[in-house]
Design a protein around this motif. Structure first.
Motif, PDB file in Angstrom:
ATOM      1  N   ASN A   1     -18.353 -26.065 -34.117  1.00 23.06           N
ATOM      2  CA  ASN A   1     -17.602 -27.282 -34.399  1.00 23.06           C
ATOM      3  C   ASN A   1     -16.430 -27.056 -35.349  1.00 23.06           C
ATOM      4  N   LEU A   2     -16.484 -25.995 -36.141  1.00 28.79           N
ATOM      5  CA  LEU A   2     -15.420 -25.744 -37.117  1.00 28.79           C
ATOM      6  C   LEU A   2     -14.388 -24.724 -36.634  1.00 28.79           C
ATOM      7  N   CYS A   3     -14.828 -23.744 -35.855  1.00 31.88           N
ATOM      8  CA  CYS A   3     -13.924 -22.659 -35.439  1.00 31.88           C
ATOM      9  C   CYS A   3     -13.289 -22.976 -34.086  1.00 31.88           C
ATOM     10  N   PRO A   4     -11.962 -23.055 -33.999  1.00 33.39           N
ATOM     11  CA  PRO A   4     -11.302 -23.377 -32.733  1.00 33.39           C
ATOM     12  C   PRO A   4     -11.464 -22.301 -31.663  1.00 33.39           C
ATOM     13  N   LEU A   5     -11.799 -21.072 -32.073  1.00 32.59           N
ATOM     14  CA  LEU A   5     -11.966 -19.969 -31.118  1.00 32.59           C
ATOM     15  C   LEU A   5     -13.432 -19.699 -30.799  1.00 32.59           C
ATOM     16  N   SER A   6     -14.313 -20.607 -31.197  1.00 32.22           N
ATOM     17  CA  SER A   6     -15.751 -20.350 -31.085  1.00 32.22           C
ATOM     18  C   SER A   6     -16.217 -20.156 -29.648  1.00 32.22           C
ATOM     19  N   ASP A   7     -15.623 -20.880 -28.691  1.00 30.27           N
ATOM     20  CA  ASP A   7     -16.049 -20.761 -27.286  1.00 30.27           C
ATOM     21  C   ASP A   7     -15.981 -19.318 -26.806  1.00 30.27           C
ATOM     22  N   GLU A   8     -14.811 -18.707 -26.990  1.00 31.68           N
ATOM     23  CA  GLU A   8     -14.604 -17.336 -26.502  1.00 31.68           C
ATOM     24  C   GLU A   8     -15.441 -16.337 -27.294  1.00 31.68           C
ATOM     25  N   ILE A   9     -15.529 -16.532 -28.612  1.00 30.83           N
ATOM     26  CA  ILE A   9     -16.289 -15.606 -29.456  1.00 30.83           C
ATOM     27  C   ILE A   9     -17.771 -15.640 -29.109  1.00 30.83           C
TER      28      ILE A   9
ATOM     29  N   ALA B   1     -20.189 -12.704 -27.635  1.00 28.35           N
ATOM     30  CA  ALA B   1     -21.408 -12.326 -28.357  1.00 28.35           C
ATOM     31  C   ALA B   1     -22.619 -12.392 -27.439  1.00 28.35           C
ATOM     32  N   ASP B   2     -22.656 -13.377 -26.542  1.00 24.38           N
ATOM     33  CA  ASP B   2     -23.755 -13.493 -25.575  1.00 24.38           C
ATOM     34  C   ASP B   2     -23.809 -12.268 -24.669  1.00 24.38           C
ATOM     35  N   LYS B   3     -22.644 -11.795 -24.231  1.00 22.27           N
ATOM     36  CA  LYS B   3     -22.604 -10.612 -23.359  1.00 22.27           C
ATOM     37  C   LYS B   3     -23.095  -9.378 -24.117  1.00 22.27           C
ATOM     38  N   TRP B   4     -22.724  -9.267 -25.393  1.00 22.21           N
ATOM     39  CA  TRP B   4     -23.168  -8.127 -26.203  1.00 22.21           C
ATOM     40  C   TRP B   4     -24.682  -8.114 -26.326  1.00 22.21           C
TER      41      TRP B   4
ATOM     42  N   GLY C   1     -22.637 -20.940 -41.431  1.00 22.42           N
ATOM     43  CA  GLY C   1     -21.646 -21.265 -40.411  1.00 22.42           C
ATOM     44  C   GLY C   1     -20.280 -21.541 -41.007  1.00 22.42           C
ATOM     45  N   TRP C   2     -20.258 -22.213 -42.158  1.00 28.71           N
ATOM     46  CA  TRP C   2     -18.987 -22.509 -42.845  1.00 28.71           C
ATOM     47  C   TRP C   2     -18.332 -21.225 -43.350  1.00 28.71           C
ATOM     48  N   VAL C   3     -19.133 -20.344 -43.953  1.00 32.28           N
ATOM     49  CA  VAL C   3     -18.601 -19.073 -44.458  1.00 32.28           C
ATOM     50  C   VAL C   3     -18.101 -18.209 -43.309  1.00 32.28           C
ATOM     51  N   LEU C   4     -18.848 -18.172 -42.212  1.00 31.81           N
ATOM     52  CA  LEU C   4     -18.418 -17.381 -41.048  1.00 31.81           C
ATOM     53  C   LEU C   4     -17.078 -17.882 -40.519  1.00 31.81           C
ATOM     54  N   THR C   5     -16.895 -19.189 -40.460  1.00 33.54           N
ATOM     55  CA  THR C   5     -15.631 -19.758 -39.984  1.00 33.54           C
ATOM     56  C   THR C   5     -14.471 -19.337 -40.876  1.00 33.54           C
ATOM     57  N   LEU C   6     -14.683 -19.335 -42.196  1.00 33.71           N
ATOM     58  CA  LEU C   6     -13.630 -18.904 -43.130  1.00 33.71           C
ATOM     59  C   LEU C   6     -13.286 -17.432 -42.933  1.00 33.71           C
ATOM     60  N   LEU C   7     -14.317 -16.594 -42.760  1.00 34.35           N
ATOM     61  CA  LEU C   7     -14.086 -15.159 -42.620  1.00 34.35           C
ATOM     62  C   LEU C   7     -13.400 -14.811 -41.298  1.00 34.35           C
ATOM     63  N   GLU C   8     -13.674 -15.594 -40.252  1.00 33.24           N
ATOM     64  CA  GLU C   8     -13.052 -15.320 -38.952  1.00 33.24           C
ATOM     65  C   GLU C   8     -11.529 -15.421 -39.026  1.00 33.24           C
ATOM     66  N   ARG C   9     -11.033 -16.247 -39.949  1.00 34.44           N
ATOM     67  CA  ARG C   9      -9.578 -16.428 -40.071  1.00 34.44           C
ATOM     68  C   ARG C   9      -8.872 -15.184 -40.602  1.00 34.44           C
ATOM     69  N   LEU C  10      -9.623 -14.260 -41.182  1.00 33.83           N
ATOM     70  CA  LEU C  10      -9.023 -13.043 -41.735  1.00 33.83           C
ATOM     71  C   LEU C  10      -8.682 -12.032 -40.651  1.00 33.83           C
ATOM     72  N   PHE C  11      -9.193 -12.245 -39.429  1.00 29.51           N
ATOM     73  CA  PHE C  11      -9.017 -11.260 -38.359  1.00 29.51           C
ATOM     74  C   PHE C  11      -8.192 -11.864 -37.219  1.00 29.51           C
ATOM     75  N   HIS C  12      -7.409 -11.001 -36.582  1.00 33.56           N
ATOM     76  CA  HIS C  12      -6.554 -11.431 -35.472  1.00 33.56           C
ATOM     77  C   HIS C  12      -7.014 -10.843 -34.145  1.00 33.56           C
ATOM     78  N   SER C  13      -7.990  -9.955 -34.192  1.00 33.38           N
ATOM     79  CA  SER C  13      -8.515  -9.336 -32.983  1.00 33.38           C
ATOM     80  C   SER C  13      -9.864  -9.967 -32.636  1.00 33.38           C
ATOM     81  N   ASN C  14     -10.022 -10.366 -31.368  1.00 33.24           N
ATOM     82  CA  ASN C  14     -11.303 -10.947 -30.945  1.00 33.24           C
ATOM     83  C   ASN C  14     -12.437  -9.934 -31.069  1.00 33.24           C
ATOM     84  N   ARG C  15     -12.111  -8.649 -30.913  1.00 35.01           N
ATOM     85  CA  ARG C  15     -13.137  -7.618 -31.051  1.00 35.01           C
ATOM     86  C   ARG C  15     -13.723  -7.629 -32.451  1.00 35.01           C
ATOM     87  N   ASN C  16     -12.849  -7.752 -33.458  1.00 40.57           N
ATOM     88  CA  ASN C  16     -13.329  -7.804 -34.844  1.00 40.57           C
ATOM     89  C   ASN C  16     -14.043  -9.119 -35.141  1.00 40.57           C
TER      90      ASN C  16
END
Length: 427
Positions: A274-282, A286-289, A215-230
């Protein structure tokens, strides 16, 4: 090609069955399971028509990857319920109730089956009775989560239900490991401390650490992308990766470090939300996918249910005792522990009923229990119980959440608007 055709038939059958079950206002989960039973090896699949259902249980075993990934997404979603903002309000209650109701259920089922053993020792052995008692603690997070999602349940019962269902996996693992170790000792005359205490503790701690790290690594990697799709693609890939890593078994001297896929993915979702501020939308995207994956998971689960367990009267009798004592254990265990924690009256009255569904985790425990002399009997009893719980459990969960007020009836305005849209399409 045949496998793809069978999977497409499975999705189609599950979705069409929801239209039939909607006549009786039954949950979609029940419809998917019924569709699975119909196209499974016990019924239509036995006709062995290529692509039309599943002809054998071996064929279903080959599709286990789908179930593993689906359970990973289910656990990932449940992890979203462990947000610190929510845990400050319900965390203590959920922890105490989750542990106490699981332990009480195991003790009650143990007592009922041990009495059955003394009445008919030639039918049920003492090791089997003790093992079944531990399996009774487990619940079915998948069915519960699907009912909550379908009816958009929200309220005090739901707020406690999802964390408790998630905790059941950890508590159930400990209870099962201890009970299974005792059952083996009764058969061999010696106690293996690693199987009773060390291995289950390593599995729980290892799963939590692996999930938290992921979960910590995923949060760090999410910061590399600016598109919600990615970002969503990265999240989905991480759930796949986490499920794969949780299948590892690492030897540590006399002990073995294994992982629980449910616990690992649950911790992944918990740390990420708890770590990613955009986790709700992401997580919502993911649930819809994963929605078609959920349909497949439940249809395949229904197809795996073996109707042949009804052929043995002994399995049915023990199964009825198991089902009744487990239901009483969950209901009274949750009722008394929630009352002790000062919960609302509706929580005290209805929470226990929502904990009745049982499936994947219990069947996974049966794989380990197969090492006992009565392993086949244990599996048949649990299969019989799962068949009953999976078909009736979601219905009872919906009923309890509705009576508690967590599921709100649709307003006349919404129903009228829907009828107008359907009428317009018909024209």
């Amino acid at each position: 090609m045949t496998e793809l055709l069978s999977l497409s038939v499975a999705i189609f059958a599950g979705l069409m069955m929801t239209r039939i079950m909607n006549i009786w206002k039954l949950p979609d989960v029940t419809a998917y399971l019924v569709a699975g039973v119909l196209i499974g090896p016990s019924l239509i699949g036995s006709l062995a028509i290529p692509g039309l259902g599943f002809a054998s249980y071996e064929e279903l075993d080959g599709l286990g990857l789908i179930s593993d990934v689906a359970l990973g997404f289910i656990a990932f979603s449940i992890g979203n319920e462990f947000r610190l903002s929510q845990l400050r309000e319900t965390g203590k209650q959920a922890t105490v109730i989750g542990i106490l109701q699981a332990v009480f259920t195991t003790l009650l089922v143990d007592a009922a089956l041990v009495i059955f053993h003394f009445i008919a020792p030639e039918v049920l052995s003492l090791p089997a009775a003790i093992t079944l008692g531990a399996i009774a603690a487990a619940t079915a997070p998948a069915a519960t989560l699907m009912v909550v999602r379908q009816y958009k349940a929200k309220g005090p019962v739901t707020d406690l239900l999802l964390p408790i269902v998630a905790l059941d996996d950890a508590v159930g693992l400990v209870l099962f490991a201890v009970s299974f170790g005792i059952a083996e000792a009764l058969g061999s005359g010696s106690v293996d401390a690693f199987s009773v205490a060390v291995n289950p503790l390593l599995e729980i701690l290892g799963s939590l650490v692996l999930g938290a790290l992921a979960g910590w690594v995923l949060t760090l990697l999410e910061r590399l992308f600016h598109s919600n799709r990615n970002r969503v693609a990265m999240t989905i890939g991480f759930v796949f990766l986490t499920v794969a890593l949780s299948k590892l078994d690492l030897p540590l001297g006399k002990a073995t470090l294994g992982f629980s896929p449910l616990l690992v993915c649950m911790m992944l979702g918990s740390v990420f939300c708890n770590l990613c501020p955009l986790s709700d939308e992401i997580m919502e995207r993911a649930d819809k996918w994963s929605s078609p994956l959920m349909v497949l998971f439940f249809v395949l689960s229904g197809a795996e249910l073996e109707l042949g367990v009804f052929a043995k009267l002994s399995s049915v009798l023990i199964g009825l005792v198991y089902i009744l004592s487990r239901c009483l254990g969950k209901y009274f265990g949750a009722r008394e522990s929630s009352r002790m924690m000062g919960c609302e009256h509706k929580v005290v009255k209805y929470l226990g009923i929502t904990l009745w569904p049982q499936a994947g985790v219990a069947l996974g425990m049966c794989v380990t229990a197969s090492q006992l002399p009565d392993g086949a009997l244990i599996r048949n009893i649990v299969l019989f119980a799962v068949l009953v719980y999976e078909l009736a459990g979601p219905v009872m969960t919906k009923w309890a959440l509705t009576k508690a007020g967590d599921i709100k009836p649709k307003s006349d305005e919404i129903l009228h608007r829907r009828e107008k849209k359907l009428a317009a399409v018909g024209k």
